[in-house]
Structure formats: C-alpha cells, structure tokens
Write an enzyme that holds these catalytic residues in place. Structure first.
Site, PDB file in Angstrom:
ATOM      1  N   GLU A 155     -10.025   1.243  -2.712  1.00  0.00           N
ATOM      2  CA  GLU A 155      -9.558   1.354  -4.026  1.00  0.00           C
ATOM      3  C   GLU A 155     -10.726   0.921  -4.806  1.00  0.00           C
ATOM      4  O   GLU A 155     -10.589   0.253  -5.915  1.00  0.00           O
ATOM      5  CB  GLU A 155      -8.474   0.694  -4.555  1.00  0.00           C
ATOM      6  CG  GLU A 155      -7.278   1.314  -3.825  1.00  0.00           C
ATOM      7  CD  GLU A 155      -6.456   2.304  -4.583  1.00  0.00           C
ATOM      8  OE1 GLU A 155      -6.866   2.529  -5.755  1.00  0.00           O
ATOM      9  OE2 GLU A 155      -5.554   2.691  -4.129  1.00  0.00           O
ATOM     10  N   GLY A 156     -12.136   1.300  -4.660  1.00  0.00           N
ATOM     11  CA  GLY A 156     -13.268   0.778  -5.087  1.00  0.00           C
ATOM     12  C   GLY A 156     -13.631  -0.486  -4.698  1.00  0.00           C
ATOM     13  O   GLY A 156     -12.815  -1.609  -4.476  1.00  0.00           O
TER      14      GLY A 156
ATOM     15  N   SER B 130       0.688  -1.057   0.023  1.00  0.00           N
ATOM     16  CA  SER B 130      -0.129  -0.023  -0.210  1.00  0.00           C
ATOM     17  C   SER B 130       0.727   1.138  -0.158  1.00  0.00           C
ATOM     18  O   SER B 130       0.458   2.165  -0.708  1.00  0.00           O
ATOM     19  CB  SER B 130      -1.007   0.076   1.056  1.00  0.00           C
ATOM     20  OG  SER B 130      -1.800  -0.944   1.158  1.00  0.00           O
TER      21      SER B 130
ATOM     22  N   GLY C 226     -17.318   7.814   0.083  1.00  0.00           N
ATOM     23  CA  GLY C 226     -16.302   6.789  -0.072  1.00  0.00           C
ATOM     24  C   GLY C 226     -16.634   6.340  -1.605  1.00  0.00           C
ATOM     25  O   GLY C 226     -15.864   6.830  -2.453  1.00  0.00           O
TER      26      GLY C 226
ATOM     27  N   LEU D  76      -6.858   6.025  -9.610  1.00  0.00           N
ATOM     28  CA  LEU D  76      -7.248   4.911  -8.998  1.00  0.00           C
ATOM     29  C   LEU D  76      -6.843   3.690 -10.061  1.00  0.00           C
ATOM     30  O   LEU D  76      -6.715   2.532  -9.548  1.00  0.00           O
ATOM     31  CB  LEU D  76      -8.642   5.247  -8.365  1.00  0.00           C
ATOM     32  CG  LEU D  76      -8.838   6.059  -7.277  1.00  0.00           C
ATOM     33  CD1 LEU D  76     -10.311   6.205  -7.233  1.00  0.00           C
ATOM     34  CD2 LEU D  76      -8.018   5.709  -6.072  1.00  0.00           C
TER      35      LEU D  76
END
Lengths: 390, 250
Positions: A369-370, A93, A139, A245
């Site tokens: 991230e989705g 990450s 979010g 992203l």
C-alpha cells in the site's frame, strides 16, 4: 486509567465509537487470539471467521446502510481496523481489501445496478473480493502496468496480463482488476471480474515468512472476456485505484496502531511477571526505557490517526496526510514489535507470544500500500513541490 | 409476548476500584462501566424468547443518573426494542426503594415476563428482582439456568447445591437469571447504529426514603505474608503439626 490509554483518548471518542470498538475488541479476544498463533504457523487464513465478521458488520462498515453496510463514521471504521490488527495483520488485511479496495471502488465508481448487486452480499461476507493493481514488474510504479483490456465491438473487453501480491486472491469470488484500455495511464479502467471466468487463474504464493495467516496470490488473465456490465463506469485513469489505496491506507494507519498496542501490552505484562536477578525485569532501567519509548510512540500515533479520522469525517483530509500517517504508524509499529520481541527474551521467538508474529507481519505492511520509501517521496513532493519520481 | 428486562450499570470488575474521599463510595472517575453480566444474560434470554416466538417486545428498564442511558443503548444495540430510563440522582443502597420505583413503572406495562440478573456484581444484594415480584404479587423464580415458555406457562431449572430443581410457574412472572442460561451476543455494528434511533423514554422518579445507609467502605484486610517452614519431605511433619495446632484445620 489503563496504561493502554495513557492520554485518555477514550474521552475523545463518542459512545457509539467506543461501543463499536468494544464489540470488535471482544470478537478478537474470543475468536481470533485463541487460534491465530496456530493459523500463522500452519500458514492458514481462518476462513471460518468470514461469516462471523460479516454478521458483526465490519466489511465496508463506513459505507451507507442503503447497501447493507453499517454506515459508521471514519473514526469508528478506524477503530475496527485497530482492533482487527491487534489480532493479526492478516485479519485486518482481509477486511481492508474487502471494504476499502473492493466495496469502496464499486461504491465510488460502480453503477447503481452494480452497487445493489454486490455491496449487500459483500457486507455479509457471502461474496469475497480481491484487488488487482500491482504486477510482478510494476509495484511502486503502477502507471507502467502491462495488463490490458481490449474493447470488442459488442462492448465487452478481453483481459490479458498478470497481477501479483494479491490479498484474498485465491479466496475471492470477484476481483477488481485494473487494466489499460489504451496506451497510457489515462486509459486505466477498473473491472469487476468473476474469478470463475474462463482464462482466470489464481495461484497461492508459497514460502511467505510474513502475513502467514493471509491468502496472498498471483492472478493470471488469459483472454478473459468480461461483459460491458462488468466495467466500473465511473473509473478512469490511475487516479481511481489510487483513491481506493487512500481509503485502505487510512485503515492501515489505524491497524498498525493496534498491532503496536498488542506488542506493548504483551511486553508490559511480561516485564511485570518475568523475574530475573530476583526481581521483575520491568524494574530494570533498560526495560523501562523500552516501555516508555513504546508508550510515547503509541500515544503520538493514536492522536495522529484520531485527528486524521476527524478530518476524513469532515471531508477535508488529503492523500498526503494519509501518507504521513501510514508512514509514521507502520514504521512505529515495526519498531515496537521488534523491541517487544527483544524484551520477551527467548520466549519472544515463540508463536505462543504475539510480538514476533506482528514483527514479521509488519514488514509486509511496511512494504504494501505504498512502501515506506514511496510515502517519504510523496511527503517530499508535498512540501517542496518537486517530484522525485516523476 | 411482552418482556421487560431490568438492567444495572456497574463498574467493570477487572479494574482497581478506588474508594472515594467520602469513604462511603468508590471513586468513579476514570472507571469503565458496563451492563451487569447477569443482566446481559437476562437481556439475551428476553431476545431469544422473542426470536423463538417470532413476535413480541423486549423493553429495557434501568434506574439511575443519565449515565445509565449508555447501558440501555447497549441492550438496544443487542436487539431490544425500546428503553425506559427511570431518572434518579443515584441508585440508593436500599434495594426496596429501587424495587418500589421499578414496580410502579412495570405494573401498568402489561408484561408477561419481567427478567432480572440474579445479582448485581457491584453490591451483591441479589434482592431487587424478588422484591419487585413481591410488590407486584407475581410468582418469582430466582437463579434460572434453563428456561422454556409454552402456552402461557414457564418451566425453569435452578442450580442448587448438589441438585437441580425443575419448577413450573404461570405467567406473568418475575425471573432472575443465573450464569449458564446463555452467552450474550455481541452488539453488531448495524445494531449499534440502529440503537440510536430506538425510543428511549426518560422518566424522572421520586425515590422513597432509603432505610439503609452506607457508613463506611473499606478495602479487605491485607493478607498476611506466607511462611516457609522448610523444604521437601523433611518439612512435612512440622507442616502437619502447625496445621493441627496453629491453623487448626486438620
């Protein structure tokens, strides 16, 4: 042929791709694996590894050499993410955020002056970055963000708002902050905000049961003034952060594979040495079924990301393909981590073994991230032409 | 200072090495290869000397098929300047043949130091470095575990059984590097990219006749199963008796 490369995927990699993978693999074996269990229990990101990772060249490794980066192709970049997450999702990450969410937007949307100023120092790890898009109440729906950047007559901006779940937030020297300069999502722009700016504060998010060896923070902007030179000039609309992203999710789909491989290898080794009822537990059909299922899913995931990487290098990949890979590989890895932990029996709950740490980490990866669900809807929209969320 | 480092491509030792159908070689299909460990320490020694002096050149030399270019590039990705591939169908079992080909290449090169690993982990000959020194008429120091080069002379430490030997020698010289001198660096990702652009000269060589022939390669004999003669302290007298009368080790 090793059990870890059952389909000889290595034969589809170039010598250079294998060399990159082997270097990062050895770094993880020697520097990450011996300490990561303790870091996780202590809730500490091993900052001492940042300069070593910088020297190795993992940050923004697929960006050009002209900016101090390694200039690797996307398959080699993916293999780096795979090996880092074989160590821990927190390490991967860190590298994902630094490379795909901070260096990439500066490279893609920044001025030449910004690229020269930031990228070489970010490649070495001297300057650390974080990425602020998600907010406490926005979010999966970032278009609704309430952080604002109001333009002033002298060309500078005043930032107000808050961002949450920000990896590297308390460690970073600069934050890429996405804010609305007007009323709608088309007015979203990106800013390079020094974290020592007046009115900028970062607060460590306490009580995490996942990604414990990672810095996750909340950012607050209270009348933070940023000069015109800190605006990313080519950024515009929600599309810009979404492009970042897509880069990061590509890396995640490789990273999850690394975590799954670590769990599978641990489970396999354990099954051959752990004796119960006078024989190794790997000799029992139930454990063999577990291992066969894990191996099968890992091979499928490997072939998926390798092909995706080749498409990305050819410049023909789509964000929807990345959604499919992220969704599949992270879900696959969470399942494998849980099954590996179960195969390890009571030992599986100890930090001495990796599987439960990966299992807990991957719950975050599943969500960030989705989320898995949002990627499901992205795929639904891609094949039906009908959006379920817009 | 001009430094040559001779390296060998060997199978990675933590994998099973199956014997080929020919019965005189291992089956290389699907095996992983790397630079011989001792040779990596020799490469590292060369790089550290160059860095310390702030000038010089480190040249990598390897003999073998086209496959050895991967190992030469690894050394280049660590930081060596250029590579020379002495192209031959295979590495012959006679170390003297290899040493002759290397010496012919190294002789006109004007090297101040020629480094080897102490031994190749695959065939454990440990002969090539010393033979090259002999063929070139140069001093040879084997199994070097500490090294210092100053004013055209070298000082090295060698690990002996129960002692350490310190030796001095003039340059040029041939050294074989032992474990403990250093730990080799990881090739950085930039180094891997840079290695692709470094010169790698391919020179076909005609090898002399090998006077050694491998007749057979066989796995070590299976160890016989152990025997449990009893449990606890009650078994000790019988154990001692068997160690004396049967195993004859006491």
């Amino acid at each position: 042929m090793t059990s870890a490369d059952f389909f000889n995927v290595d034969s589809s990699l170039s010598e250079e791709e294998r060399a990159v993978r082997d270097s990062v693999r050895r770094f993880v074996d020697e520097r990450v694996l011996p300490i990561i269990g303790t870091c996780y229990v202590e809730g500490r990101f091993p900052k001492e590894l940042i300069p070593v990772l910088g020297e190795l060249g993992v940050f923004g490794a697929n960006l050009p050499e002209a900016y101090g980066c390694a200039g690797l192709n996307n398959v080699a970049y993916g293999l780096i993410m795979q090996e880092l997450e074989r160590g821990d999702s927190g390490i991967r990450s860190f590298a994902s955020v630094q490379g795909a969410l901070v260096m990439y937007p500066i490279f893609a949307f920044g001025s030449e002056e910004q690229k020269k100023r930031y990228l070489p120092k970010m490649a070495t790890g001297e300057v650390i970055g974080c990425f602020g898009l998600t907010e406490p109440d926005f979010g999966s729906n970032p278009a609704g963000m309430i952080t604002t950047a109001k333009a002033r007559p002298d060309g500078s901006y005043v930032l107000n708002g808050a961002k949450m779940w920000i990896t590297n937030g308390s460690t970073a020297h600069v934050a890429i902050v996405w804010a609305k300069t007007g009323a709608d999502e088309a007015s979203i722009r990106g800013f390079i905000v020094p974290t020592d700016s007046t009115g900028f504060s970062a607060k460590d998010q306490k009580g995490k049961l996942s990604l414990r060896a990672s810095d996750t923070s909340e950012l607050v902007f209270q009348d933070v003034v940023v000069g015109a030179s800190q605006l990313l000039p080519q950024s515009g609309g929600l599309k810009s952060p979404l492009m970042c992203l897509t880069q990061a999710r590509y890396g995640i789909s490789w990273g999850a594979l690394g975590a799954a491989q670590a769990c599978y290898e641990e489970a396999l080794a354990y099954s051959k040495t752990r004796v119960m009822f006078d024989r190794p537990i790997g000799g029992f059909q139930l454990q063999q079924a577990r291992l066969a299922d894990m191996l099968t899913e890992i091979v499928k995931a490997q072939l998926l990301v390798l092909h995706l990487g080749r498409l990305k290098d050819a410049g023909t990949f789509t964000p929807q393909q990345v959604s499919l890979a992220k969704r599949n590989n992270v879900s696959m890895a969470t399942d494998i981590a849980r099954e590996a932990r179960r195969l390890l029996g009571a030992n599986g709950i100890l930090a001495e073994y990796a599987s439960m740490r990966h299992m807990a980490n991957l719950e975050s990866v599943y969500t960030y991230e989705g989320t898995h669900d949002i990627h499901t809807l992205v795929l639904g929209q891609a094949v039906t032409g009908l959006s379920a969320f817009n | 200072m001009k430094i040559a480092v001779c390296i060998k491509r060997v199978p990675v030792m933590d994998q099973r090495l199956p014997i080929a159908a020919s019965g005189i070689a291992i089956d290389e299909s699907g095996l992983k290869f790397d630079v011989n460990d001792f040779d990596l320490w020799a490469v590292e020694a060369g790089l550290q000397l160059k860095e310390k002096l702030g000038q010089g050149e480190v040249v990598i030399v390897s003999l073998g098929s086209d496959a050895v270019q991967e190992q030469i590039r690894k050394a280049l990705s660590m930081g060596a300047d250029r590579g020379i591939h002495l192209k031959a169908a295979a590495v012959p079992p006679d170390a003297r043949v290899v040493a002759r080909a290397l010496a012919d290449e190294l002789k006109p090169g004007g090297f101040d130091l020629i480094l080897f690993g102490r031994v190749a982990v695959d065939v454990s000959n440990g002969a090539t470095g010393a033979m090259v020194a002999q063929l070139l008429g140069l001093p040879c120091v084997t199994a070097v575990s500490k090294l210092e080069i100053k004013d055209g002379r070298g000082r090295a430490q060698r690990e002996l059984e129960g002692a350490q030997e310190m030796v001095e020698f003039p340059l040029p010289a041939v050294l074989t590097i032992d474990e403990g001198l250093n730990r080799e660096r990881l090739p950085s990702l930039k180094g891997i990219m840079a290695a692709k652009k470094k010169p790698l000269e391919v020179k076909p060589v005609t090898l002399g006749e090998s006077r050694i022939t491998v007749r057979r390669l066989q796995p070590p004999p299976e160890r016989a199963a152990g025997r449990i003669i009893g449990e606890g302290s009650a078994a000790v007298p019988e154990l001692v008796r068997l160690l004396q009368t049967e195993a004859k080790v006491l």
